[in-house]
Scaffold this motif. Structure first.
Motif, PDB file in Angstrom:
ATOM      1  N   TYR A 169       9.944  -8.040  -4.543  1.00 31.49           N
ATOM      2  CA  TYR A 169      10.240  -7.670  -3.168  1.00 31.49           C
ATOM      3  C   TYR A 169      10.008  -6.179  -2.910  1.00 31.49           C
ATOM      4  O   TYR A 169      10.108  -5.713  -1.766  1.00 31.49           O
ATOM      5  N   ALA A 170       9.697  -5.422  -3.948  1.00 34.26           N
ATOM      6  CA  ALA A 170       9.412  -3.993  -3.801  1.00 34.26           C
ATOM      7  C   ALA A 170       8.423  -3.575  -4.880  1.00 34.26           C
ATOM      8  O   ALA A 170       8.248  -4.258  -5.888  1.00 34.26           O
ATOM      9  N   GLY A 171       7.786  -2.423  -4.647  1.00 33.40           N
ATOM     10  CA  GLY A 171       6.782  -1.930  -5.577  1.00 33.40           C
ATOM     11  C   GLY A 171       5.548  -1.477  -4.825  1.00 33.40           C
ATOM     12  O   GLY A 171       5.318  -1.882  -3.676  1.00 33.40           O
ATOM     13  N   ASP A 172       4.748  -0.647  -5.439  1.00 34.56           N
ATOM     14  CA  ASP A 172       3.530  -0.073  -4.864  1.00 34.56           C
ATOM     15  C   ASP A 172       2.746  -1.115  -4.056  1.00 34.56           C
ATOM     16  O   ASP A 172       2.313  -2.126  -4.592  1.00 34.56           O
ATOM     17  N   ALA A 173       2.579  -0.863  -2.756  1.00 38.51           N
ATOM     18  CA  ALA A 173       1.854  -1.783  -1.882  1.00 38.51           C
ATOM     19  C   ALA A 173       0.494  -1.206  -1.501  1.00 38.51           C
ATOM     20  O   ALA A 173       0.334   0.013  -1.392  1.00 38.51           O
ATOM     21  N   ARG A 319      -1.395   3.125   5.676  1.00 40.54           N
ATOM     22  CA  ARG A 319      -2.689   3.551   6.214  1.00 40.54           C
ATOM     23  C   ARG A 319      -3.836   3.140   5.306  1.00 40.54           C
ATOM     24  O   ARG A 319      -3.685   3.037   4.091  1.00 40.54           O
ATOM     25  N   LYS A 320      -5.002   2.936   5.935  1.00 44.54           N
ATOM     26  CA  LYS A 320      -6.182   2.528   5.192  1.00 44.54           C
ATOM     27  C   LYS A 320      -6.644   3.607   4.216  1.00 44.54           C
ATOM     28  O   LYS A 320      -7.051   3.310   3.088  1.00 44.54           O
ATOM     29  N   GLU A 321      -6.602   4.864   4.649  1.00 42.98           N
ATOM     30  CA  GLU A 321      -7.174   5.935   3.841  1.00 42.98           C
ATOM     31  C   GLU A 321      -6.497   6.080   2.484  1.00 42.98           C
ATOM     32  O   GLU A 321      -7.132   6.358   1.481  1.00 42.98           O
ATOM     33  N   VAL A 322      -5.190   5.920   2.451  1.00 36.03           N
ATOM     34  CA  VAL A 322      -4.439   6.045   1.205  1.00 36.03           C
ATOM     35  C   VAL A 322      -4.262   4.663   0.564  1.00 36.03           C
ATOM     36  O   VAL A 322      -3.810   4.550  -0.567  1.00 36.03           O
ATOM     37  N   ASN A 323      -4.642   3.638   1.330  1.00 35.45           N
ATOM     38  CA  ASN A 323      -4.510   2.243   0.899  1.00 35.45           C
ATOM     39  C   ASN A 323      -3.054   1.881   0.621  1.00 35.45           C
ATOM     40  O   ASN A 323      -2.699   1.446  -0.474  1.00 35.45           O
ATOM     41  N   GLY A 324      -2.228   2.076   1.647  1.00 32.14           N
ATOM     42  CA  GLY A 324      -0.838   1.676   1.511  1.00 32.14           C
ATOM     43  C   GLY A 324       0.125   2.643   2.159  1.00 32.14           C
ATOM     44  O   GLY A 324      -0.278   3.639   2.774  1.00 32.14           O
ATOM     45  N   PRO A 325       1.428   2.385   2.039  1.00 33.89           N
ATOM     46  CA  PRO A 325       2.449   3.259   2.614  1.00 33.89           C
ATOM     47  C   PRO A 325       2.376   4.675   2.046  1.00 33.89           C
ATOM     48  O   PRO A 325       2.211   4.868   0.841  1.00 33.89           O
ATOM     49  N   THR A 326       2.509   5.663   2.933  1.00 34.93           N
ATOM     50  CA  THR A 326       2.373   7.057   2.517  1.00 34.93           C
ATOM     51  C   THR A 326       3.001   7.999   3.535  1.00 34.93           C
ATOM     52  O   THR A 326       3.135   7.662   4.705  1.00 34.93           O
ATOM     53  N   MET A 327       3.396   9.181   3.080  1.00 33.54           N
ATOM     54  CA  MET A 327       3.734  10.293   3.958  1.00 33.54           C
ATOM     55  C   MET A 327       2.703  11.396   3.726  1.00 33.54           C
ATOM     56  O   MET A 327       2.936  12.560   3.978  1.00 33.54           O
TER      57      MET A 327
END
Length: 352
Positions: A169-173, A319-327
């Protein structure tokens, strides 16, 4: 991590040319905006009232406007908690935490804000109601995972967590798998795709998880994972079926759930950037207009984190550029102040 008819058919060549031109212009715009140094906007507006509390030697409640809300002040006049009329989101003061993402940005958010969902929407006088007293007693000062903690459990390198049935349910997406062109990534990746399990919504609709999109979350799918699947905010099965948080960024922005903090304004399809963003608070959903190919639709949703140690207002999103959740900063710094890419394309904000 702690330390979301009927138009004539164009000739294929024309469509490809338009898409290619759009991609080029988007790339050039991003490159140009990133080259500029964002300026930090001054913090003014009604929030000044929140810093003007007087020491009374006891906790006191105060009503503020823009938006209409209640704040709980401590003995020294400092804000301990904020509750907005019509919203279930509460911001509670708690132990300081630091959120970072070294792989993609140097930005650091050091905050005492803990964002949580109340069981009911706030209203004037709710502090006297038993449901609130019970909830506040349980969660004020609690270090149990909140909305921010949930969000950072999907960034680059986040460890996998599984439930009692072995479902991660959690982990690098990731944002999504590549399209056939091997360049762009597929969107429409919801939380059940990430989980790899079919999911039945409250309206009875069952959505089937797609194997090729396992562990993928697009921008709105990320918000639905954090707020819905993890924090249990009601979820619609689509933008048109069920009740709760809709499926897409545009659906969320235009829905009547929660409270509009920055209202969508100006002529479509691009609308206008809000002139004053000082009213946004940690946990607010932010909406952006980024692509002319989507017509009047808002294209991206993020969650506001607060002010980082450099004084910038920053957010987290998938986001697409980082391919996943990011700040992070790839494809544009995650800031809504200054004159950067995302700052210029901010259009509205909502508090759930």
């Amino acid at each position: 991590m702690p330390k979301s008819k009927g138009r004539p058919v164009l000739h294929t060549f024309t469509v490809l040319a338009l898409l290619a031109g759009s991609s080029y212009l988007t790339y050039e715009l991003r490159k140009d905006e990133q080259a500029k140094v964002p300026a930090v906007q001054a913090v003014t507006d009604t929030p000044d009232l929140e810093n003007s509390g007087k020491a009374t030697g006891k906790q006191t409640w105060e009503r503020l406007n823009n938006p209409t809300r209640s704040v709980l002040r401590g003995e020294n006049g400092d804000i301990l908690a904020t509750f907005t009329d019509g919203a279930r989101t509460a911001t509670l003061r708690g132990p300081s935490r630091t959120f970072t993402e070294p792989a993609n940005t140097q930005s650091r958010v050091v905050t005492q804000d803990w964002v949580r969902l109340m069981p009911e929407a706030w209203g004037k006088g709710a502090e006297k109601e038993q449901w609130f007293k019970d909830w506040f007693k349980e969660y004020y000062g609690s270090e149990e995972d909140d909305i921010f903690a949930f969000a950072f459990q999907y960034v680059d390198g986040a460890p996998v967590k599984k439930d009692d049935e072995g479902v991660p349910y959690a982990g690098d997406a990731v944002f999504g798998p590549y399209k056939e062109d091997g360049v762009d990534r597929l969107e429409q990746n919801d939380f059940y795709d990430y989980l790899g399990i079919d999911y039945t919504f409250r309206d009875g609709t069952t959505m089937v998880a797609r194997k090729e999109r396992y562990r993928a979350l697009d921008c709105s799918g990320f918000m639905r994972m954090v707020w819905g699947y993890r924090a249990r905010y009601p979820l619609m099965s689509t933008n048109a079926s069920g009740d709760g948080l809709p499926r897409s960024a545009d659906g969320m922005a235009r829905s009547d759930v929660g409270v509009d903090i920055l209202k969508l304004s100006g002529p479509s399809p691009w609308y206008t950037r809000p002139q004053n963003i000082d009213v946004v608070q940690p946990g607010d959903l932010l909406f952006f207009k980024m692509d002319h190919r989507t017509g009047n639709h808002l294209d991206h949703v993020a969650m506001y984190l607060g002010v980082d140690t450099d004084g910038h207002r920053v957010f987290i999103s998938s986001r697409k550029e980082v391919n996943g959740p990011t700040m992070g900063d790839k494809g544009g710094a995650s800031r809504i102040d200054g004159n950067g890419f995302y700052a210029g394309l901010l259009r509205s904000a909502k508090r759930l």
